[in-house]
Scaffold this motif. Structure first.
Motif, PDB file in Angstrom:
ATOM      1  N   ARG A 110       0.656  -1.270  -0.106  1.00 40.32           N
ATOM      2  CA  ARG A 110       0.053   0.128  -0.010  1.00 40.32           C
ATOM      3  C   ARG A 110       0.890   1.203   0.206  1.00 40.32           C
ATOM      4  NH1 ARG A 110      -4.675  -1.846  -0.691  1.00 40.32           N
ATOM      5  NH2 ARG A 110      -5.288  -4.028   0.440  1.00 40.32           N
ATOM      6  N   VAL A 111       2.004   1.300  -0.675  1.00 45.52           N
ATOM      7  CA  VAL A 111       2.629   2.507  -0.953  1.00 45.52           C
ATOM      8  C   VAL A 111       3.144   2.566  -2.263  1.00 45.52           C
ATOM      9  CG1 VAL A 111       3.709   2.578   1.514  1.00 45.52           C
ATOM     10  CG2 VAL A 111       4.831   1.228  -0.429  1.00 45.52           C
ATOM     11  N   SER A 112       3.464   3.830  -2.910  1.00 49.45           N
ATOM     12  CA  SER A 112       3.953   4.017  -4.015  1.00 49.45           C
ATOM     13  C   SER A 112       5.316   4.181  -3.979  1.00 49.45           C
ATOM     14  CB  SER A 112       3.352   5.588  -4.413  1.00 49.45           C
ATOM     15  OG  SER A 112       2.318   5.397  -5.227  1.00 49.45           O
ATOM     16  N   VAL A 113       6.135   3.247  -4.758  1.00 43.17           N
ATOM     17  CA  VAL A 113       7.517   3.318  -4.583  1.00 43.17           C
ATOM     18  C   VAL A 113       8.224   4.143  -6.065  1.00 43.17           C
ATOM     19  CG1 VAL A 113       9.597   1.952  -4.669  1.00 43.17           C
ATOM     20  CG2 VAL A 113       7.756   1.241  -3.083  1.00 43.17           C
ATOM     21  N   ASP A 114       8.990   5.204  -5.616  1.00 44.71           N
ATOM     22  CA  ASP A 114       9.380   5.731  -6.812  1.00 44.71           C
ATOM     23  C   ASP A 114      10.674   5.230  -6.940  1.00 44.71           C
ATOM     24  OD1 ASP A 114       9.729   7.611  -8.782  1.00 44.71           O
ATOM     25  OD2 ASP A 114      10.166   9.300  -7.364  1.00 44.71           O
ATOM     26  N   ALA A 115      11.793   5.722  -6.424  1.00 48.00           N
ATOM     27  CA  ALA A 115      13.097   5.059  -6.498  1.00 48.00           C
ATOM     28  C   ALA A 115      13.046   3.969  -5.720  1.00 48.00           C
ATOM     29  CB  ALA A 115      14.173   6.029  -5.698  1.00 48.00           C
ATOM     30  N   LEU A 116      13.333   2.642  -6.442  1.00 53.52           N
ATOM     31  CA  LEU A 116      13.773   1.530  -5.613  1.00 53.52           C
ATOM     32  C   LEU A 116      14.723   1.388  -4.776  1.00 53.52           C
ATOM     33  CD1 LEU A 116      12.728  -0.637  -8.835  1.00 53.52           C
ATOM     34  CD2 LEU A 116      11.435  -0.756  -6.436  1.00 53.52           C
ATOM     35  N   ARG A 117      15.949   2.096  -5.107  1.00 53.04           N
ATOM     36  CA  ARG A 117      16.962   1.946  -4.326  1.00 53.04           C
ATOM     37  C   ARG A 117      17.294   2.893  -3.170  1.00 53.04           C
ATOM     38  NH1 ARG A 117      23.341   1.213  -6.425  1.00 53.04           N
ATOM     39  NH2 ARG A 117      24.388   1.145  -4.376  1.00 53.04           N
ATOM     40  N   VAL A 118      17.539   2.665  -1.966  1.00 54.63           N
ATOM     41  CA  VAL A 118      17.741   3.582  -0.996  1.00 54.63           C
ATOM     42  C   VAL A 118      19.129   4.462  -1.196  1.00 54.63           C
ATOM     43  CG1 VAL A 118      18.409   3.511   1.442  1.00 54.63           C
ATOM     44  CG2 VAL A 118      16.408   2.015   0.549  1.00 54.63           C
TER      45      VAL A 118
ATOM     46  N   ALA B 163      22.077  -1.191  10.640  1.00 48.78           N
ATOM     47  CA  ALA B 163      22.891  -2.684  10.483  1.00 48.78           C
ATOM     48  C   ALA B 163      23.227  -3.310   9.150  1.00 48.78           C
ATOM     49  CB  ALA B 163      21.791  -3.433  11.078  1.00 48.78           C
ATOM     50  N   ALA B 164      22.638  -2.739   8.285  1.00 45.98           N
ATOM     51  CA  ALA B 164      23.023  -2.999   6.916  1.00 45.98           C
ATOM     52  C   ALA B 164      24.330  -2.307   6.436  1.00 45.98           C
ATOM     53  CB  ALA B 164      21.875  -2.546   5.986  1.00 45.98           C
ATOM     54  N   ASP B 165      24.423  -1.148   6.768  1.00 48.08           N
ATOM     55  CA  ASP B 165      25.570  -0.276   6.639  1.00 48.08           C
ATOM     56  C   ASP B 165      26.842  -0.750   7.335  1.00 48.08           C
ATOM     57  OD1 ASP B 165      26.404   1.899   5.091  1.00 48.08           O
ATOM     58  OD2 ASP B 165      27.041   3.015   7.017  1.00 48.08           O
ATOM     59  N   VAL B 166      26.623  -1.162   8.571  1.00 49.93           N
ATOM     60  CA  VAL B 166      27.789  -1.566   9.507  1.00 49.93           C
ATOM     61  C   VAL B 166      28.074  -2.785   8.980  1.00 49.93           C
ATOM     62  CG1 VAL B 166      27.940  -2.511  11.836  1.00 49.93           C
ATOM     63  CG2 VAL B 166      26.898  -0.546  11.709  1.00 49.93           C
ATOM     64  N   ALA B 167      27.248  -3.658   8.456  1.00 54.02           N
ATOM     65  CA  ALA B 167      27.647  -5.100   8.001  1.00 54.02           C
ATOM     66  C   ALA B 167      28.212  -4.999   6.625  1.00 54.02           C
ATOM     67  CB  ALA B 167      26.140  -5.977   7.948  1.00 54.02           C
ATOM     68  N   GLY B 168      28.340  -3.860   6.022  1.00 55.35           N
ATOM     69  CA  GLY B 168      28.825  -3.895   4.671  1.00 55.35           C
ATOM     70  C   GLY B 168      28.139  -4.232   3.519  1.00 55.35           C
ATOM     71  N   VAL B 169      26.751  -4.095   3.665  1.00 51.98           N
ATOM     72  CA  VAL B 169      25.823  -4.255   2.616  1.00 51.98           C
ATOM     73  C   VAL B 169      25.890  -3.118   1.528  1.00 51.98           C
ATOM     74  CG1 VAL B 169      23.454  -3.902   1.887  1.00 51.98           C
ATOM     75  CG2 VAL B 169      23.996  -5.350   3.667  1.00 51.98           C
ATOM     76  N   SER B 170      26.139  -3.279   0.173  1.00 56.59           N
ATOM     77  CA  SER B 170      26.599  -2.291  -0.872  1.00 56.59           C
ATOM     78  C   SER B 170      25.478  -1.720  -1.642  1.00 56.59           C
ATOM     79  CB  SER B 170      27.667  -3.126  -1.832  1.00 56.59           C
ATOM     80  OG  SER B 170      27.004  -4.430  -2.078  1.00 56.59           O
ATOM     81  N   GLU B 171      24.134  -2.279  -1.435  1.00 54.60           N
ATOM     82  CA  GLU B 171      23.179  -1.862  -2.147  1.00 54.60           C
ATOM     83  C   GLU B 171      21.864  -2.349  -1.313  1.00 54.60           C
ATOM     84  OE1 GLU B 171      22.916  -3.455  -6.311  1.00 54.60           O
ATOM     85  OE2 GLU B 171      25.093  -3.591  -5.948  1.00 54.60           O
ATOM     86  N   ILE B 172      20.930  -1.290  -1.313  1.00 57.46           N
ATOM     87  CA  ILE B 172      19.526  -1.681  -0.496  1.00 57.46           C
ATOM     88  C   ILE B 172      18.385  -1.150  -1.460  1.00 57.46           C
ATOM     89  CG2 ILE B 172      18.099  -1.347   1.547  1.00 57.46           C
ATOM     90  CD1 ILE B 172      20.776  -0.471   3.019  1.00 57.46           C
ATOM     91  N   TYR B 173      17.480  -2.024  -1.773  1.00 61.03           N
ATOM     92  CA  TYR B 173      16.412  -1.845  -2.490  1.00 61.03           C
ATOM     93  C   TYR B 173      15.218  -2.091  -1.595  1.00 61.03           C
ATOM     94  CZ  TYR B 173      19.675  -2.040  -6.116  1.00 61.03           C
ATOM     95  OH  TYR B 173      20.720  -1.898  -7.154  1.00 61.03           O
ATOM     96  N   ARG B 174      14.049  -1.045  -1.931  1.00 59.65           N
ATOM     97  CA  ARG B 174      12.712  -1.243  -1.000  1.00 59.65           C
ATOM     98  C   ARG B 174      11.982  -2.312  -1.804  1.00 59.65           C
ATOM     99  NH1 ARG B 174      13.411   3.933   0.488  1.00 59.65           N
ATOM    100  NH2 ARG B 174      14.273   5.115  -1.177  1.00 59.65           N
ATOM    101  N   VAL B 175      11.891  -3.478  -1.491  1.00 57.76           N
ATOM    102  CA  VAL B 175      10.883  -4.397  -2.387  1.00 57.76           C
ATOM    103  C   VAL B 175      10.914  -5.682  -1.446  1.00 57.76           C
ATOM    104  CG1 VAL B 175      13.013  -5.297  -3.904  1.00 57.76           C
ATOM    105  CG2 VAL B 175      10.666  -6.037  -4.525  1.00 57.76           C
ATOM    106  N   GLY B 176       9.592  -6.069  -1.177  1.00 62.97           N
ATOM    107  CA  GLY B 176       9.643  -7.228  -0.444  1.00 62.97           C
ATOM    108  C   GLY B 176       8.852  -8.377  -1.080  1.00 62.97           C
ATOM    109  N   GLY B 177       8.884  -9.440  -0.215  1.00 64.53           N
ATOM    110  CA  GLY B 177       7.671 -10.589  -0.714  1.00 64.53           C
ATOM    111  C   GLY B 177       8.404 -11.542  -1.653  1.00 64.53           C
ATOM    112  N   ALA B 178       7.641 -12.415  -2.303  1.00 61.35           N
ATOM    113  CA  ALA B 178       8.120 -13.022  -3.353  1.00 61.35           C
ATOM    114  C   ALA B 178       8.643 -12.218  -4.672  1.00 61.35           C
ATOM    115  CB  ALA B 178       6.704 -13.983  -3.815  1.00 61.35           C
ATOM    116  N   GLN B 179       8.231 -11.240  -4.659  1.00 61.66           N
ATOM    117  CA  GLN B 179       8.542 -10.079  -5.824  1.00 61.66           C
ATOM    118  C   GLN B 179      10.135  -9.979  -5.656  1.00 61.66           C
ATOM    119  OE1 GLN B 179       6.155  -9.718  -3.862  1.00 61.66           O
ATOM    120  NE2 GLN B 179       5.861  -7.564  -3.340  1.00 61.66           N
TER     121      GLN B 179
END
Lengths: 429, 429
Positions: free
Chosen positions: A50-58, A168-184
């Motif tokens: 129930r949200v509009s996602v414009d930019a997928l990448r954080v 936590a993602a940043d501390v753990a060295g994650v290089s990209e974050i995307y706002r997308v969940g579920g099976a998709q």
């Protein structure tokens, strides 16, 4: 808590494979993402989240803003935990090796990190910063250059992505974050979209749709094991503190109603005392209802004649977590065949490992410790064999290789050797 | 063979998941074995293999009799191959480790072999003694005490079990052999029957029913990867011998019609010469029809501007087997990211590795070398984490652990620490 002889107990919890309808829905979602890419991701965000996602990448700015929203004590503890996890996993790193033979041949194994790993992080209240560390750091230590996190853009009662998760993602060295969940999100990681390149492996927990989607894409990409219900077994003798044992059992039971907390002991006094303590401590817990149901349905105190018999019961159960609260815990270590993580002695309460000490908290559940291991650096690496055969070795072994190939009816295999034997001027082996 | 620019080529072969009917049949077979045990195995032997099976287990006397039926040259070559495979896999063994911290804590990993492994061996002409070695020896080297082979009691055109297979099993250290094949054999290994105790892992190739059954029981036991169609890529420059290259391509192509054999080269002369050689050598092959169809449908000679561009194409294809037939093969090793086994130089023909050198011939197929490894000793071991926290460490870290647990809403986790902090007389951290 019920007290029963160990010989009369078995733990049966069915693994969730989803309904036919859920499977079909997941298949449709994956097909849509393969066909429509980012557009499908945006459509599902509208429909499910129930949200509009414009930019997928954080963006980097959003991550920086998250730091301002978490408290300093939490951040310091998280950073120290991350350092511990990193240190423990660095000890697992293995080098490539090549072995030079006397005949000039070289045989070896090359170890390489995967190129791109996707990490699924659930939304809302199921989002655990500690799980972000535990899943991402082994990949980072392995040398994976692209560690990609996906997480729902919003979930019931929570606006946007939890800042603790971003930090936590940043501390753990994650290089990209995307706002997308579920099976998709799983589909995007497996097959790629315009914005999200495909990964080689997908790890991390999720709801039934996420689990089914991971099963579905397995083969196109690698996946981690599908997490089942969680369990703790405490093996204790009369020296154990009943209040510690009860507290540790409850820390497992509060996870969910399917969790299982089991004490195995040769001491009838401890059995009784722990049963009382569990009742007493339960009363004050915020997640009392969950813990109570878990204890009722899947909890038990198992009595055994001796610690040796207790160890046999442990090996049959193959628990995710095992605490050994006995007089000399190390003397039993070599007999423990099946357990994800083994906590020895009175100060090694399970939460020490869940959050902080360094070993991974992603562990084989539901009896799979018989054949599976805690998440580790090997899960993010692959090996290639290296074979450099010398002319001398080929001429020496050629006829034996041809003999084996011809016995299997694979003549072209034999000829690939024979043509070399002939040209190199020696066909007598 | 067609000659095309590498940029215009992609290898697409669909993985076989079986029809709905085949899946349903496999499910029924598994259910019957779970319900009726040995009786179901005997019923299916009658139905599918058209033989009455009395004793399911092959006796020591039968194995001894098999030795009398195989020729000495074969046996000597097999034993030498087994010794080479054993030596290569012994180099992969890892020790348990424990690390003593300054605060008295001990953290480590315990490595243990699986207890019982099942090895499926197809019947009839698909039975390869070399595959028995390649699947069983890594388990033996890992220390697996029970290595169980299952194979059909008889198959079209072959009476009983091929003596070469029995001998290979014995040489490879297999501890029990049962005459049972198909999905019913997989079910017996996964769930156990009166005669066949359940295993922890099932490995080995089989037909579509065996593959579907392995998929189905995954979770109750571990399985190896499902083998897909096989492939070779040869990366060669103008120094390569066209006849060698052609022979190696054909040794892959003769496996089956879905196999893929690909040459990548910056040399137009070599491309032309290999195309001619493939045609010439094809004529004399006993498995000519299979090889011809494989070359036509999935074979190709890919031209590139440089060896660097060739390496990029290799990494995109992620081949099961890669031969590097160039002037200085070792200089390219560090850039090869995705390949199951890498064969360097003119004498390292693929059959050297298929049969003899020591590295495993069970390799990731169909592009899965992006994330999978050759079969190895790790596949037959499991790890447990060990955590022994000292009182000093707990008192130092307790408040940080509680902070992390409370941020995740897991109060019982925090209390398991808190109760110890309080009792040990120091709640200030």
């Amino acid at each position: 808590m019920r007290i029963v002889p160990a010989s009369e107990f078995s733990l049966k919890r069915e693994v969730e494979y989803g309904s036919a309808e859920q499977n079909e829905r997941v298949k449709q979602i994956i097909d849509e993402v393969r066909r429509d890419g980012d557009a499908a991701l945006r459509r599902f965000a509208q429909q499910f989240d129930r949200v509009s996602v414009d930019a997928l990448r954080v963006t980097r700015a959003e991550i920086e803003a998250a730091y301002a929203k978490v408290d300093e004590g939490f951040l310091a503890a998280l950073r120290e935990a991350a350092a511990n996890v990193r240190r423990f996993h660095e000890k697992q790193l293995r080098s490539s090796w090549m072995d030079l033979q006397a005949d000039g041949s070289i045989l070896g194994q090359v170890m390489r990190p995967l190129r791109r790993v996707g990490l699924y992080v659930p939304g809302g209240k199921a989002a655990y910063p500690s799980s972000v560390l535990m899943n991402a750091i082994p990949a980072q230590v392995a040398g994976v250059p692209e560690i990609v996190m996906v997480t729902p853009p919003a979930t019931a009662g929570v606006e946007g992505i939890d800042p603790h998760i971003l930090v936590a993602a940043d501390v753990a060295g994650v290089s990209e974050i995307y706002r997308v969940g579920g099976a998709q999100a799983v589909a995007a990681l497996a097959y790629g979209t315009e914005s999200i390149p495909a990964a080689d492996k997908i790890v991390g927990p999720g709801n039934i749709y996420v689990a089914l989607a991971k099963r579905y894409v397995f083969g196109a990409v690698d996946i981690d094991s599908i997490a089942g219900p969680s369990e703790i077994v405490v093996l204790a003798d009369e020296t154990a503190d009943a209040a510690y044992v009860a507290a540790d059992l409850l820390s497992q039971a509060e996870h969910d109603e399917m969790a299982s907390a089991i004490l195995i002991t040769p001491s009838p006094e401890l059995a009784e005392a722990v049963a009382r303590e569990v009742d007493r401590q339960l009363g004050a817990l915020p997640r009392r209802e969950i813990a109570e149901q878990s204890i009722r349905d899947y909890g038990a105190i198992l009595t055994v004649a001796s610690l040796d018999e207790g160890i046999d019961a442990v090996n049959r159960l193959a628990p995710e977590h095992l605490e050994v609260l006995v007089r000399e815990p190390f003397q039993y270590l070599s007999r423990i065949e099946n357990a994800g993580a083994i906590f020895l002695g009175p100060y090694s309460s399970e939460p020490v490992g869940d959050y902080f000490a360094g070993p991974n908290h992603v562990l084989p559940t539901n009896g799979t410790a018989r054949f599976s291991s805690p998440l580790n650096v090997d899960h993010f690496m692959k090996k290639s064999s290296v074979i450099y055969y010398s002319k001398e070795a080929l001429l020496r072994d050629g006829h034996k290789i041809m003999s084996l190939a011809r016995h299997e009816g694979l003549e072209a295999h034999a000829r690939a050797i024979e043509i070399r034997m002939e040209k190199e001027g020696n066909s007598n082996g």
